[in-house]
Design a protein around this motif. Structure first.
Motif, PDB file in Angstrom:
ATOM      1  N   THR A  24       0.830  -1.217   0.000  1.00 50.69           N
ATOM      2  CA  THR A  24       0.000   0.000   0.000  1.00 50.69           C
ATOM      3  C   THR A  24       0.856   1.255   0.000  1.00 50.69           C
ATOM      4  OG1 THR A  24      -0.225   0.004   2.413  1.00 50.69           O
ATOM      5  CG2 THR A  24      -1.971  -1.080   1.136  1.00 50.69           C
TER       6      THR A  24
ATOM      7  N   TYR B  99      -0.392   1.787  -4.024  1.00 52.90           N
ATOM      8  CA  TYR B  99      -1.766   1.687  -3.513  1.00 52.90           C
ATOM      9  C   TYR B  99      -2.756   1.299  -4.608  1.00 52.90           C
ATOM     10  CZ  TYR B  99      -6.210   3.186  -1.494  1.00 52.90           C
ATOM     11  OH  TYR B  99      -7.503   3.222  -1.068  1.00 52.90           O
ATOM     12  N   LYS B 100      -2.586   1.856  -5.816  1.00 55.76           N
ATOM     13  CA  LYS B 100      -3.496   1.533  -6.927  1.00 55.76           C
ATOM     14  C   LYS B 100      -3.473   0.047  -7.248  1.00 55.76           C
ATOM     15  CE  LYS B 100      -3.695   5.927  -9.325  1.00 55.76           C
ATOM     16  NZ  LYS B 100      -3.491   6.639 -10.580  1.00 55.76           N
TER      17      LYS B 100
ATOM     18  N   LYS C 214      -5.742  -1.854  -4.962  1.00 57.05           N
ATOM     19  CA  LYS C 214      -7.148  -1.732  -5.358  1.00 57.05           C
ATOM     20  C   LYS C 214      -7.466  -2.685  -6.509  1.00 57.05           C
ATOM     21  CE  LYS C 214      -8.859   2.424  -5.728  1.00 57.05           C
ATOM     22  NZ  LYS C 214      -9.057   3.871  -5.921  1.00 57.05           N
TER      23      LYS C 214
ATOM     24  N   TYR D  31     -13.357   1.874  -5.148  1.00 56.03           N
ATOM     25  CA  TYR D  31     -13.399   2.782  -4.004  1.00 56.03           C
ATOM     26  C   TYR D  31     -12.068   2.741  -3.261  1.00 56.03           C
ATOM     27  CZ  TYR D  31     -18.462   3.524  -4.203  1.00 56.03           C
ATOM     28  OH  TYR D  31     -19.714   3.894  -4.568  1.00 56.03           O
ATOM     29  N   ASP D  32     -11.742   3.836  -2.571  1.00 55.65           N
ATOM     30  CA  ASP D  32     -10.586   3.852  -1.692  1.00 55.65           C
ATOM     31  C   ASP D  32     -10.946   3.088  -0.424  1.00 55.65           C
ATOM     32  OD1 ASP D  32      -8.725   5.397  -3.215  1.00 55.65           O
ATOM     33  OD2 ASP D  32      -9.921   7.170  -2.785  1.00 55.65           O
ATOM     34  N   TYR D  33      -9.926   2.609   0.282  1.00 62.53           N
ATOM     35  CA  TYR D  33     -10.176   1.817   1.486  1.00 62.53           C
ATOM     36  C   TYR D  33      -9.128   2.112   2.545  1.00 62.53           C
ATOM     37  CZ  TYR D  33      -6.255  -1.052   0.109  1.00 62.53           C
ATOM     38  OH  TYR D  33      -4.997  -1.458  -0.228  1.00 62.53           O
TER      39      TYR D  33
ATOM     40  N   GLY E 178      -3.659   1.386   4.251  1.00 57.80           N
ATOM     41  CA  GLY E 178      -4.445   1.919   3.148  1.00 57.80           C
ATOM     42  C   GLY E 178      -4.422   3.434   3.167  1.00 57.80           C
ATOM     43  N   LYS E 179      -5.418   4.008   2.548  1.00 57.11           N
ATOM     44  CA  LYS E 179      -5.512   5.464   2.430  1.00 57.11           C
ATOM     45  C   LYS E 179      -6.510   5.974   3.463  1.00 57.11           C
ATOM     46  CE  LYS E 179      -6.622   8.930  -1.069  1.00 57.11           C
ATOM     47  NZ  LYS E 179      -7.116   9.108  -2.437  1.00 57.11           N
TER      48      LYS E 179
ATOM     49  N   ASN F  75     -15.894   6.797  -1.782  1.00 60.12           N
ATOM     50  CA  ASN F  75     -15.563   7.286  -3.126  1.00 60.12           C
ATOM     51  C   ASN F  75     -15.338   8.773  -3.109  1.00 60.12           C
ATOM     52  OD1 ASN F  75     -18.220   8.047  -2.769  1.00 60.12           O
ATOM     53  ND2 ASN F  75     -18.887   7.398  -4.736  1.00 60.12           N
TER      54      ASN F  75
END
Length: 161
Positions: free
Chosen positions: A93, A97-98, A101, A108-110, A129-130, A161
């Motif tokens: 991550t 990070y992408k 996903k 969605y971001d997590y 994560g983010k 999102n």
């Protein structure tokens, strides 16, 4: 003998009225059953948070994955959260990070947090994560239970999102 001349329109009016009433009924049924866009976003977010939670509570693919070989992120080994996999997940991550996903199959971001402090690479971490910010819309939280260091813990997955 006088013949009446007129137009026979009784059937035409009846048929037109039936079509009009059918159209009104279809319109009302559609509007009653139509979900607003926000409802769809909430359902999609719940689904995606569930995907992340289900994935991390698996062994992953392959079972002994690392940053270069992972095709599905999973943190469990024999029903326990594996600290090495946890550290690998954190590192992925941080670097890409992408990619995580994509591995989870979500848009969605997590953010994943555990109910115990995370000691990763000698430092305490809040989660993986983010982190959500003020502009995050439709933030959803999924809570799951797992074993970490032979103790029951809760895992929270936030998705937005």
């Amino acid at each position: 003998m006088v013949k009446k001349r007129g137009q026979a329109w009784g059937m035409d009016v009846t048929l037109a009225a039936m079509i009009f009433v059918a159209g009104i009924v279809v319109f009302y049924l559609y509007t009653i059953n139509y979900k607003s866009g926000e409802g769809l976003e909430v359902e999609e977010g719940r689904f995606e948070a569930g995907l992340v939670a289900s994935s991390i509570l698996s062994e992953g693919t392959p079972e002994d994955w690392n940053q270069s070989s992972v095709s599905k992120i999973g943190l469990l080994t024999q029903g326990q959260i594996n600290e090495e996999k946890l550290a690998q997940f954190y590192n992925i991550t941080q670097t890409d990070y992408k990619r995580t996903k994509q591995l989870f199959g979500v848009r969605y971001d997590y953010f994943v947090s555990l109910s115990v402090p995370l000691m990763i690479e000698g430092s305490l971490r809040e989660g993986i994560g983010k982190q959500p910010d003020e502009s995050a819309k439709n933030t959803l939280k999924i809570t799951r239970f797992a074993n970490y260091q032979n103790k029951p813990i809760t895992i929270e997955v936030l998705a937005w999102n």
